[in-house]
Write a protein that holds these residues in place. Structure first.
Motif, PDB file in Angstrom:
ATOM      1  N   ASP A  59       0.933  -1.329   0.016  1.00 32.53           N
ATOM      2  CA  ASP A  59       0.011   0.110  -0.212  1.00 32.53           C
ATOM      3  C   ASP A  59       0.824   1.225   0.073  1.00 32.53           C
ATOM      4  OD1 ASP A  59      -2.442  -1.518  -0.206  1.00 32.53           O
ATOM      5  OD2 ASP A  59      -2.685  -1.335   2.024  1.00 32.53           O
ATOM      6  N   GLN A  60       2.193   1.417   0.746  1.00 28.09           N
ATOM      7  CA  GLN A  60       2.875   2.364   0.896  1.00 28.09           C
ATOM      8  C   GLN A  60       3.547   2.524  -0.565  1.00 28.09           C
ATOM      9  OE1 GLN A  60       3.281   4.606   3.181  1.00 28.09           O
ATOM     10  NE2 GLN A  60       4.895   5.746   1.807  1.00 28.09           N
ATOM     11  N   TRP A  61       3.902   1.431  -1.335  1.00 30.52           N
ATOM     12  CA  TRP A  61       4.488   1.641  -2.663  1.00 30.52           C
ATOM     13  C   TRP A  61       3.513   1.968  -3.670  1.00 30.52           C
ATOM     14  CZ3 TRP A  61       3.087  -0.292  -7.337  1.00 30.52           C
ATOM     15  CH2 TRP A  61       4.196  -0.443  -8.494  1.00 30.52           C
ATOM     16  N   ILE A  62       2.168   1.739  -3.558  1.00 30.59           N
ATOM     17  CA  ILE A  62       1.118   2.257  -4.490  1.00 30.59           C
ATOM     18  C   ILE A  62       1.104   3.757  -3.952  1.00 30.59           C
ATOM     19  CG2 ILE A  62      -1.449   2.323  -4.751  1.00 30.59           C
ATOM     20  CD1 ILE A  62      -1.212  -0.735  -4.130  1.00 30.59           C
ATOM     21  N   ARG A  65       3.743   5.821  -5.719  1.00 31.93           N
ATOM     22  CA  ARG A  65       3.557   5.762  -7.156  1.00 31.93           C
ATOM     23  C   ARG A  65       2.444   7.051  -7.388  1.00 31.93           C
ATOM     24  NH1 ARG A  65       6.636   2.990  -5.713  1.00 31.93           N
ATOM     25  NH2 ARG A  65       7.827   4.686  -5.917  1.00 31.93           N
ATOM     26  N   ILE A  66       1.408   7.099  -6.784  1.00 29.29           N
ATOM     27  CA  ILE A  66       0.623   8.033  -6.954  1.00 29.29           C
ATOM     28  C   ILE A  66       1.058   9.516  -6.619  1.00 29.29           C
ATOM     29  CG2 ILE A  66      -1.713   8.917  -6.222  1.00 29.29           C
ATOM     30  CD1 ILE A  66      -2.525   6.122  -5.487  1.00 29.29           C
ATOM     31  N   HIS A  69       3.236  10.356  -9.635  1.00 33.71           N
ATOM     32  CA  HIS A  69       2.271  10.970 -10.583  1.00 33.71           C
ATOM     33  C   HIS A  69       1.778  12.442 -10.452  1.00 33.71           C
ATOM     34  CE1 HIS A  69      -0.635  10.248 -13.950  1.00 33.71           C
ATOM     35  NE2 HIS A  69      -1.496  10.627 -12.990  1.00 33.71           N
ATOM     36  N   GLN A  70       1.287  12.573  -9.184  1.00 30.84           N
ATOM     37  CA  GLN A  70       0.750  13.953  -9.086  1.00 30.84           C
ATOM     38  C   GLN A  70       1.811  14.996  -9.272  1.00 30.84           C
ATOM     39  OE1 GLN A  70      -1.184  13.221  -5.104  1.00 30.84           O
ATOM     40  NE2 GLN A  70      -2.971  12.476  -6.073  1.00 30.84           N
ATOM     41  N   VAL A  71       3.123  14.771  -8.913  1.00 26.59           N
ATOM     42  CA  VAL A  71       4.068  15.560  -8.834  1.00 26.59           C
ATOM     43  C   VAL A  71       4.411  15.882 -10.510  1.00 26.59           C
ATOM     44  CG1 VAL A  71       6.641  16.125  -8.516  1.00 26.59           C
ATOM     45  CG2 VAL A  71       5.144  15.558  -6.518  1.00 26.59           C
ATOM     46  N   ALA A  72       4.492  14.736 -11.073  1.00 33.05           N
ATOM     47  CA  ALA A  72       4.869  15.161 -12.595  1.00 33.05           C
ATOM     48  C   ALA A  72       3.714  15.754 -13.313  1.00 33.05           C
ATOM     49  CB  ALA A  72       4.942  13.567 -13.074  1.00 33.05           C
ATOM     50  N   ILE A  73       2.547  15.586 -13.020  1.00 37.50           N
ATOM     51  CA  ILE A  73       1.099  16.257 -13.719  1.00 37.50           C
ATOM     52  C   ILE A  73       1.562  17.932 -13.188  1.00 37.50           C
ATOM     53  CG2 ILE A  73      -1.114  16.691 -13.611  1.00 37.50           C
ATOM     54  CD1 ILE A  73      -1.402  13.737 -13.444  1.00 37.50           C
ATOM     55  N   GLU A  74       1.813  18.050 -12.110  1.00 35.08           N
ATOM     56  CA  GLU A  74       1.954  19.545 -11.442  1.00 35.08           C
ATOM     57  C   GLU A  74       3.131  20.135 -12.320  1.00 35.08           C
ATOM     58  OE1 GLU A  74       2.176  19.531  -7.299  1.00 35.08           O
ATOM     59  OE2 GLU A  74       0.182  18.803  -7.006  1.00 35.08           O
TER      60      GLU A  74
END
Length: 78
Positions: A59-62, A65-66, A69-74
């Protein structure tokens, strides 16, 4: 912060590869390859031929990753 009994049990739950695959969307060979590179949580040996993962580690790994992903989008939107 003190965890409730249910949270402590949930954090200690062991899950087998099939459930890890369902949670992550990864295949078995990808999981083992990523483990070898240190990019995925290590499994625990339950016996000579059985392994499992701590659900909280997966769960921590997931979650990580999220967040990535959010940082890359920002960064793309900036």
């Amino acid at each position: 912060m003190t965890l409730s009994k249910n949270q402590q049990i949930e954090n200690r739950r062991l899950i087998r590869r099939k459930e890890v695959q369902e949670k992550t969307g990864l295949g078995g060979s990808s999981i083992y390859a990523m483990m070898k590179k240190g990019e995925f949580p290590k499994c625990l040996n339950l016996s000579e031929r059985r392994v499992a993962w701590l659900e909280s580690d997966v769960d921590q790994w997931i979650t990580e990753r999220i967040a990535e992903h959010q940082v890359a989008i920002e960064m793309m939107e900036a």
